[in-house]
Scaffold this motif. Structure first.
Motif, PDB file in Angstrom:
ATOM      1  N   THR A   1       0.835  -1.187   0.000  1.00 38.05           N
ATOM      2  CA  THR A   1       0.000   0.000   0.000  1.00 38.05           C
ATOM      3  C   THR A   1       0.873   1.242   0.000  1.00 38.05           C
ATOM      4  O   THR A   1       2.055   1.202   0.316  1.00 38.05           O
ATOM      5  N   THR A   2       0.274   2.369  -0.374  1.00 36.54           N
ATOM      6  CA  THR A   2       0.983   3.647  -0.324  1.00 36.54           C
ATOM      7  C   THR A   2       0.341   4.508   0.736  1.00 36.54           C
ATOM      8  O   THR A   2      -0.879   4.583   0.830  1.00 36.54           O
ATOM      9  N   THR A   3       1.155   5.171   1.555  1.00 35.18           N
ATOM     10  CA  THR A   3       0.644   6.014   2.625  1.00 35.18           C
ATOM     11  C   THR A   3       1.471   7.292   2.692  1.00 35.18           C
ATOM     12  O   THR A   3       2.682   7.232   2.876  1.00 35.18           O
ATOM     13  N   HIS A   4       0.830   8.438   2.515  1.00 37.97           N
ATOM     14  CA  HIS A   4       1.505   9.713   2.699  1.00 37.97           C
ATOM     15  C   HIS A   4       0.458  10.817   2.669  1.00 37.97           C
ATOM     16  O   HIS A   4      -0.697  10.583   2.341  1.00 37.97           O
ATOM     17  N   ARG A   5       0.873  12.020   3.052  1.00 40.90           N
ATOM     18  CA  ARG A   5      -0.014  13.177   2.991  1.00 40.90           C
ATOM     19  C   ARG A   5       0.489  14.089   1.882  1.00 40.90           C
ATOM     20  O   ARG A   5       1.622  14.578   1.925  1.00 40.90           O
ATOM     21  N   GLY A   6      -0.344  14.304   0.877  1.00 41.99           N
ATOM     22  CA  GLY A   6       0.066  15.065  -0.293  1.00 41.99           C
ATOM     23  C   GLY A   6      -0.277  16.544  -0.177  1.00 41.99           C
ATOM     24  O   GLY A   6      -0.721  17.041   0.850  1.00 41.99           O
ATOM     25  N   SER A   7      -0.103  17.270  -1.291  1.00 42.75           N
ATOM     26  CA  SER A   7      -0.313  18.719  -1.299  1.00 42.75           C
ATOM     27  C   SER A   7      -1.769  19.092  -1.083  1.00 42.75           C
ATOM     28  O   SER A   7      -2.072  20.215  -0.675  1.00 42.75           O
ATOM     29  N   THR A   8      -2.702  18.191  -1.375  1.00 42.38           N
ATOM     30  CA  THR A   8      -4.119  18.452  -1.121  1.00 42.38           C
ATOM     31  C   THR A   8      -4.528  18.029   0.285  1.00 42.38           C
ATOM     32  O   THR A   8      -5.711  18.036   0.606  1.00 42.38           O
ATOM     33  N   GLY A   9      -3.549  17.659   1.092  1.00 46.40           N
ATOM     34  CA  GLY A   9      -3.860  17.245   2.455  1.00 46.40           C
ATOM     35  C   GLY A   9      -4.423  15.851   2.542  1.00 46.40           C
ATOM     36  O   GLY A   9      -5.075  15.502   3.521  1.00 46.40           O
ATOM     37  N   VAL A  10      -4.210  15.026   1.535  1.00 49.34           N
ATOM     38  CA  VAL A  10      -4.774  13.676   1.511  1.00 49.34           C
ATOM     39  C   VAL A  10      -3.836  12.716   2.238  1.00 49.34           C
ATOM     40  O   VAL A  10      -2.635  12.677   1.980  1.00 49.34           O
ATOM     41  N   SER A  11      -4.404  11.939   3.128  1.00 49.58           N
ATOM     42  CA  SER A  11      -3.669  10.904   3.839  1.00 49.58           C
ATOM     43  C   SER A  11      -4.377   9.576   3.658  1.00 49.58           C
ATOM     44  O   SER A  11      -5.535   9.517   3.233  1.00 49.58           O
ATOM     45  N   GLY A  12      -3.666   8.498   4.012  1.00 50.03           N
ATOM     46  CA  GLY A  12      -4.266   7.179   3.967  1.00 50.03           C
ATOM     47  C   GLY A  12      -3.512   6.251   3.052  1.00 50.03           C
ATOM     48  O   GLY A  12      -2.351   6.494   2.712  1.00 50.03           O
ATOM     49  N   HIS A  13      -4.190   5.186   2.645  1.00 49.20           N
ATOM     50  CA  HIS A  13      -3.512   4.218   1.786  1.00 49.20           C
ATOM     51  C   HIS A  13      -4.429   3.727   0.684  1.00 49.20           C
ATOM     52  O   HIS A  13      -5.655   3.749   0.812  1.00 49.20           O
ATOM     53  N   THR A  14      -3.802   3.326  -0.398  1.00 52.13           N
ATOM     54  CA  THR A  14      -4.502   2.646  -1.488  1.00 52.13           C
ATOM     55  C   THR A  14      -3.626   1.495  -1.936  1.00 52.13           C
ATOM     56  O   THR A  14      -2.399   1.615  -1.988  1.00 52.13           O
ATOM     57  N   GLU A  15      -4.261   0.386  -2.284  1.00 50.40           N
ATOM     58  CA  GLU A  15      -3.512  -0.666  -2.951  1.00 50.40           C
ATOM     59  C   GLU A  15      -3.234  -0.220  -4.385  1.00 50.40           C
ATOM     60  O   GLU A  15      -4.010   0.535  -4.980  1.00 50.40           O
ATOM     61  N   PRO A  16      -2.105  -0.662  -4.961  1.00 50.73           N
ATOM     62  CA  PRO A  16      -1.697  -0.151  -6.279  1.00 50.73           C
ATOM     63  C   PRO A  16      -2.781  -0.238  -7.336  1.00 50.73           C
ATOM     64  O   PRO A  16      -2.904   0.669  -8.176  1.00 50.73           O
ATOM     65  N   GLN A  17      -3.560  -1.300  -7.335  1.00 47.66           N
ATOM     66  CA  GLN A  17      -4.618  -1.460  -8.332  1.00 47.66           C
ATOM     67  C   GLN A  17      -5.625  -0.319  -8.287  1.00 47.66           C
ATOM     68  O   GLN A  17      -6.251   0.008  -9.295  1.00 47.66           O
ATOM     69  N   PHE A  18      -5.771   0.317  -7.099  1.00 47.97           N
ATOM     70  CA  PHE A  18      -6.779   1.352  -6.904  1.00 47.97           C
ATOM     71  C   PHE A  18      -6.161   2.744  -6.799  1.00 47.97           C
ATOM     72  O   PHE A  18      -6.784   3.668  -6.256  1.00 47.97           O
ATOM     73  N   ALA A  19      -4.968   2.920  -7.335  1.00 43.20           N
ATOM     74  CA  ALA A  19      -4.295   4.217  -7.271  1.00 43.20           C
ATOM     75  C   ALA A  19      -5.119   5.323  -7.922  1.00 43.20           C
ATOM     76  O   ALA A  19      -5.058   6.489  -7.512  1.00 43.20           O
ATOM     77  N   GLY A  20      -5.909   4.974  -8.935  1.00 42.59           N
ATOM     78  CA  GLY A  20      -6.743   5.967  -9.609  1.00 42.59           C
ATOM     79  C   GLY A  20      -7.786   6.580  -8.690  1.00 42.59           C
ATOM     80  O   GLY A  20      -8.234   7.716  -8.923  1.00 42.59           O
ATOM     81  N   VAL A  21      -8.184   5.861  -7.643  1.00 47.41           N
ATOM     82  CA  VAL A  21      -9.158   6.410  -6.697  1.00 47.41           C
ATOM     83  C   VAL A  21      -8.528   7.569  -5.935  1.00 47.41           C
ATOM     84  O   VAL A  21      -9.161   8.602  -5.698  1.00 47.41           O
TER      85      VAL A  21
END
Length: 384
Positions: free
Chosen positions: A2-22
């Protein structure tokens, strides 16, 4: 992985690679202003594959917190539907039985032949309280169910349907209470949360009140929903009666005192990951607790077409649950769930193994579907 980080839009959490588009769709919604603060969760076959939150909690600019809770408005109906489906599965409620088998007083005013399935699919003609009701009156369960038991239907039951925005919770909830001796909120905890970790309540314990984030209004789009607006402004219309006694708006459940009682058509309090986990109870995988037989009973189409209350929005219902339709396509045929005033939605699509939940602080009151949800669901569909 999974990927977990907080981006420039303030988004945190995780997604499995298949669902990166979400994640990309979720960030786009925040970046372009379609959302102020929101959370989205997706389970597939009982495994959490998307868990994202981001944006701002409120006008203060504080970050949207990981443990944010939302008042679900009509998303609550779907949770009540899951409780009912569980009781259908265990044989405690028969959808084809007359309501009066469980609730004898309901037979008053010519309602003795109404079946549970008709009651739970917005066909009973009890879409509004006949007597004046205030917001504080909604906390009086016994008073509300007595009013509805005594009322005559506004149309011949079973011949037409019209959305029951508040009354459905008392109607179905009283059948559940009479059949089991338990309230909807109590059964939610007993049947779906044995370890006490689910962040989902119908009847919120006061110690969690500080975690509830509030709606921020968004201006309606001119011309959209005009037919319903006319019906809403027309005296004696079913639309006006259903939405103005009491006034149903994004402010209705702004008072924390109204989070504490059980109002199972509208005041459930949830986080997105718990809503998606709840719908996973109806999908193959380790979280399933409702059989496919029972799922098929409650998601079978009961009504589809013109709605006496939602005047410009033909609706399609199973038993309690909204079904996939142009108004709210979800993930297409087989989907069942409930959306909520302002833009919340939660549903299951057993055919793909998906359980989905989205909660937002930006209250868009235009008829659905909204662009932000299209982005998210298109990304889920693409991942599949």
């Amino acid at each position: 992985m999974t990927t977990t980080h907080r981006g420039s839009t303030g988004v945190s959490g995780h997604t499995e690679p298949q669902f990166a588009g979400v994640r990309e769709a979720f960030e786009s919604n925040l970046r372009n202003g379609d959302d102020f603060g929101a959370s989205v969760a997706v389970y597939r076959h009982g495994r959490l594959v998307v868990d994202l939150w981001g944006g701002e909690r409120d006008e203060s600019g504080m970050p949207y917190p990981q443990d944010a809770l939302h008042v679900g408005y009509s998303v609550t109906k779907g949770v009540m539907g899951l409780v009912l489906a569980h009781l259908v599965d265990t044989g405690q409620v028969d959808l084809d039985a007359p309501v009066s088998r469980y609730w004898p007083e309901f037979a008053a005013a010519g309602k003795g032949d109404i079946r549970v399935r008709e009651l739970a699919s917005h066909q009973a003609g009890l879409s509004a309280f006949e007597e004046p009701v205030t917001a504080s009156d909604l906390a009086d369960w016994d008073g509300c169910v007595k009013r509805l038991a005594a009322q005559a239907p506004a149309w011949p039951p079973g011949e037409r349907h019209g959305y029951h925005p508040l009354t459905l919770g008392y109607l179905v909830g009283e059948v559940i209470r009479r059949a089991t001796g338990r309230t909807v909120g109590t059964l939610l905890r007993e049947r779906f949360d044995p370890d006490g970790t689910l962040q989902a309540w119908i009847g919120l314990p006061t110690e969690h009140a500080d975690r509830v984030v509030r709606y921020r209004p968004a201006a309606p789009t001119p011309g959209i929903g005009a037919c319903m607006a006319v019906a809403d402004a027309t005296a004696d219309s079913a639309t006006r009666a259903a939405f103005h006694n009491p006034e149903i708006s994004a402010d209705l459940f702004a008072d924390p005192a109204l989070w504490v009682p059980e109002i199972p058509a509208g005041n459930g309090v949830f986080d997105a990951r718990s809503l998606a986990r709840l719908y996973s109870s109806a999908v193959d995988g380790p979280l399933r607790s409702i059989s496919m037989t029972a799922v098929d009973k409650v998601r079978r189409e009961v009504v589809h077409g013109p709605d006496e209350v939602l005047a410009d929005q033909p609706t399609r219902f199973g038993t309690v649950f909204a079904l996939s339709s142009p108004r709210q396509p979800m993930l297409g045929p087989g989907s069942f769930g409930a959306d909520g005033l302002g833009g919340h939605i939660a549903f299951a699509h057993p055919e793909s193994g998906i359980a989905f939940a989205f909660l937002t602080t930006r209250a868009v009151l235009d008829p659905t579907p909204h662009t932000r949800l299209w982005r998210l669901l298109s990304a889920v569909a693409a991942a599949l």
